[in-house]
Design an enzyme around this catalytic site. Structure first.
Site, mmCIF file in Angstrom:
data_model
loop_
_atom_site.group_PDB
_atom_site.id
_atom_site.type_symbol
_atom_site.label_atom_id
_atom_site.label_comp_id
_atom_site.label_asym_id
_atom_site.label_seq_id
_atom_site.Cartn_x
_atom_site.Cartn_y
_atom_site.Cartn_z
ATOM 1 N N LYS A 88 0.831 -1.215 0.000
ATOM 2 C CA LYS A 88 0.000 0.000 0.000
ATOM 3 C C LYS A 88 0.862 1.259 0.000
ATOM 4 O O LYS A 88 0.651 2.171 -0.793
ATOM 5 C CB LYS A 88 -0.948 0.023 1.217
ATOM 6 N N ARG A 126 -9.609 0.586 9.157
ATOM 7 C CA ARG A 126 -9.247 -0.793 9.465
ATOM 8 C C ARG A 126 -10.341 -1.494 10.255
ATOM 9 O O ARG A 126 -10.207 -2.666 10.564
ATOM 10 C CB ARG A 126 -7.963 -0.804 10.287
ATOM 11 N N ARG A 135 11.564 -6.167 4.906
ATOM 12 C CA ARG A 135 11.421 -4.746 5.219
ATOM 13 C C ARG A 135 11.945 -4.471 6.636
ATOM 14 O O ARG A 135 12.593 -3.459 6.873
ATOM 15 C CB ARG A 135 9.945 -4.355 5.108
ATOM 16 N N ARG A 162 11.546 -1.433 11.899
ATOM 17 C CA ARG A 162 10.221 -1.542 12.519
ATOM 18 C C ARG A 162 10.140 -2.829 13.309
ATOM 19 O O ARG A 162 10.235 -3.921 12.742
ATOM 20 C CB ARG A 162 9.129 -1.531 11.441
ATOM 21 N N ARG A 165 -0.931 -9.315 13.400
ATOM 22 C CA ARG A 165 -1.474 -8.243 12.544
ATOM 23 C C ARG A 165 -2.391 -8.837 11.468
ATOM 24 O O ARG A 165 -3.414 -8.246 11.126
ATOM 25 C CB ARG A 165 -0.330 -7.439 11.913
HETATM 26 P P1 AMP Z 1 0.848 0.086 9.196
HETATM 27 O O1 AMP Z 1 2.035 0.927 8.987
HETATM 28 O O2 AMP Z 1 -0.341 0.563 8.384
HETATM 29 O O3 AMP Z 1 1.098 -1.378 9.019
HETATM 30 O O4 AMP Z 1 0.393 0.299 10.720
HETATM 31 C C1 AMP Z 1 1.235 -0.079 11.788
HETATM 32 C C2 AMP Z 1 0.422 -0.163 13.069
HETATM 33 O O5 AMP Z 1 -0.180 1.093 13.385
HETATM 34 C C3 AMP Z 1 -0.719 -1.143 13.048
HETATM 35 O O6 AMP Z 1 -0.336 -2.463 13.302
HETATM 36 C C4 AMP Z 1 -1.615 -0.585 14.145
HETATM 37 O O7 AMP Z 1 -1.122 -0.921 15.427
HETATM 38 C C5 AMP Z 1 -1.433 0.911 13.971
HETATM 39 N N1 AMP Z 1 -2.461 1.410 13.044
HETATM 40 C C6 AMP Z 1 -2.261 1.950 11.798
HETATM 41 N N2 AMP Z 1 -3.414 2.315 11.216
HETATM 42 C C7 AMP Z 1 -4.381 1.990 12.109
HETATM 43 C C8 AMP Z 1 -5.797 2.081 12.109
HETATM 44 N N3 AMP Z 1 -6.457 2.576 11.044
HETATM 45 N N4 AMP Z 1 -6.483 1.681 13.206
HETATM 46 C C9 AMP Z 1 -5.838 1.184 14.258
HETATM 47 N N5 AMP Z 1 -4.515 1.032 14.331
HETATM 48 C C10 AMP Z 1 -3.785 1.436 13.270
#
Ligand code: AMP
Length: 368
Positions: A192, A267, A306, A312, A324
């Protein structure tokens, strides 16, 4: 949809509707002035088309003249109304009927009334083709109205946006925002963020990644960052109320954006509903939700790779990654139905080269 300078306008009134309104006005005025020879005074520049079509419909003896004022600069009235062409001579004892293209706040009208105030005319009447009742200050009675319209900026049939659009036969309304708002959907590692980088350039969109915003806050030790960290570290979702508020703030920070790419949001169903309500309150909407599909084995491989470079922590541990995925399956996957019901869901194969995948996404967006 038409474009004038930087703005988009959508059809609002057809030529037939406009001419019908003018015909009614001419008949109404003709009944009142049958035995007189009124002077119709058009207000330039906007009223030139109206005056022309009006006179063709007016069946009795009449004269025509013009005054010229200027007040609109772009989309909003500046309030400065200049006289560029003054009242005609020899109007003492005559019936004057002002022909205005549009009356909105009434500021131009005030200046007009003032212009004619010492002219000793027999009668002074106001006829306006378009009339915005919602915003009119009500200071003077408007004697003849063609069409009452809502308070939206319009162009065409003599009216302009920065001088363009006067020659259009129909009237168009400002399309508040001609935006593309996309939701990029997919499991962690689906690509994404990578694809958003390309799409935001191509379509001039603002990319909002909730994950990135959280990480930025964690790095800067903000209150929001501290709150989010405990959830993110475990691979759990941050609570909705926190995430929704943050997302809304990010959108509000970019009032001039041509559209948004929402990456990692929504989400949960609550987030999707909140997004719809929030966008609707701003006269915006989600145009498409595009899912990047790839199987878990490939995703785990990509995420671990990554994790080596990004640092991360949630990308370095298979159990966190699986958590996740579980969060995705239970809370995010149901959104597919939510967007399918709205006919907005599109699925794209997320396996292939970055370029191939960008092309697949572009094809979907261009078909919207
Ligand atoms: P990402 O970079 O999109 O994979 O997000 C990393 C982490 O941020 C996720 O595993 C969640 O803990 C938190 N996070 C990101 N976007 C959301 C969301 N829309 N709702 C809740 N938690 C989020």
């Amino acid at each position: 949809m038409i474009r004038l300078h930087d703005k988009y306008f959508k059809p609002f009134l057809s030529e037939k509707q406009i001419l019908g309104a003018i015909q009614r006005m001419a008949q109404e005025i003709a009944v009142d002035y049958k035995d007189d020879t009124p002077i119709f005074v058009g207000v330039l520049n906007g009223a030139f088309m109206f005056v022309s079509d009006f006179l063709k419909e007016y069946p009795y003896s009449c004269e025509v003249s013009f005054v010229k004022l200027s007040s609109y600069q772009g989309l909003t009235s500046t309030g400065i109304v200049e006289t560029l062409l003054d009242v005609p001579d020899n109007i003492e004892g005559r019936s004057i009927i002002i022909l205005e293209d549009i009356i909105d706040t009434g500021r131009t009208l005030q200046k007009l009334v003032h212009l004619f105030s010492n002219t000793k005319v027999k009668e002074f009447k106001i006829a306006s083709l378009f009339y915005k009742a919602e915003v009119y200050n009500g200071e003077y009675a408007i004697d003849y109205v063609g069409l009452e319209i809502p308070d939206k900026f319009i162009v065409g049939y003599g009216l302009d946006y920065k001088e363009l659009g006067r020659n259009l036969r129909e009237v168009y309304q400002l399309n508040q925002k001609y935006m593309i708002n996309l939701v990029l959907f997919g499991k962690p590692g689906a690509g994404k963020g990578t694809q958003a980088q390309f799409l935001k350039e191509k379509y001039n969109l603002k990319h909002i990644s909730t994950g990135d915003v959280f990480r930025y806050n964690i790095k800067n030790g903000t209150e929001l960052g501290t709150l989010a960290k405990s959830y993110i570290d475990k691979g759990e979702l941050v609570p909705d109320e926190v995430t929704i508020k943050m997302l809304e703030d990010e959108v509000d920070k970019n009032p001039d954006a041509d559209g948004f790419i929402f990456d990692g949001f929504p989400r949960t169903t609550a987030q999707a509903e909140a997004l719809d309500n929030f966008l609707e309150s701003k006269d915006m909407k989600v145009d498409a939700t595009i899912a990047l599909e790839a199987n878990d084995d490939i995703l785990i491989e990509r995420l671990l790779e990554r994790g080596k470079n990004s640092g991360r922590s949630d990308d370095q541990d298979v159990s966190k990654i699986r958590n996740r995925f579980e969060e995705y399956n239970s809370k995010t996957a149901p959104l597919k139905d939510y967007y399918e019901e709205q006919h907005k869901f599109h699925s794209v194969n997320g396996i292939g080269s970055i370029d191939e995948i960008t092309q697949r996404l572009t094809k979907v967006i261009d078909s919207l």
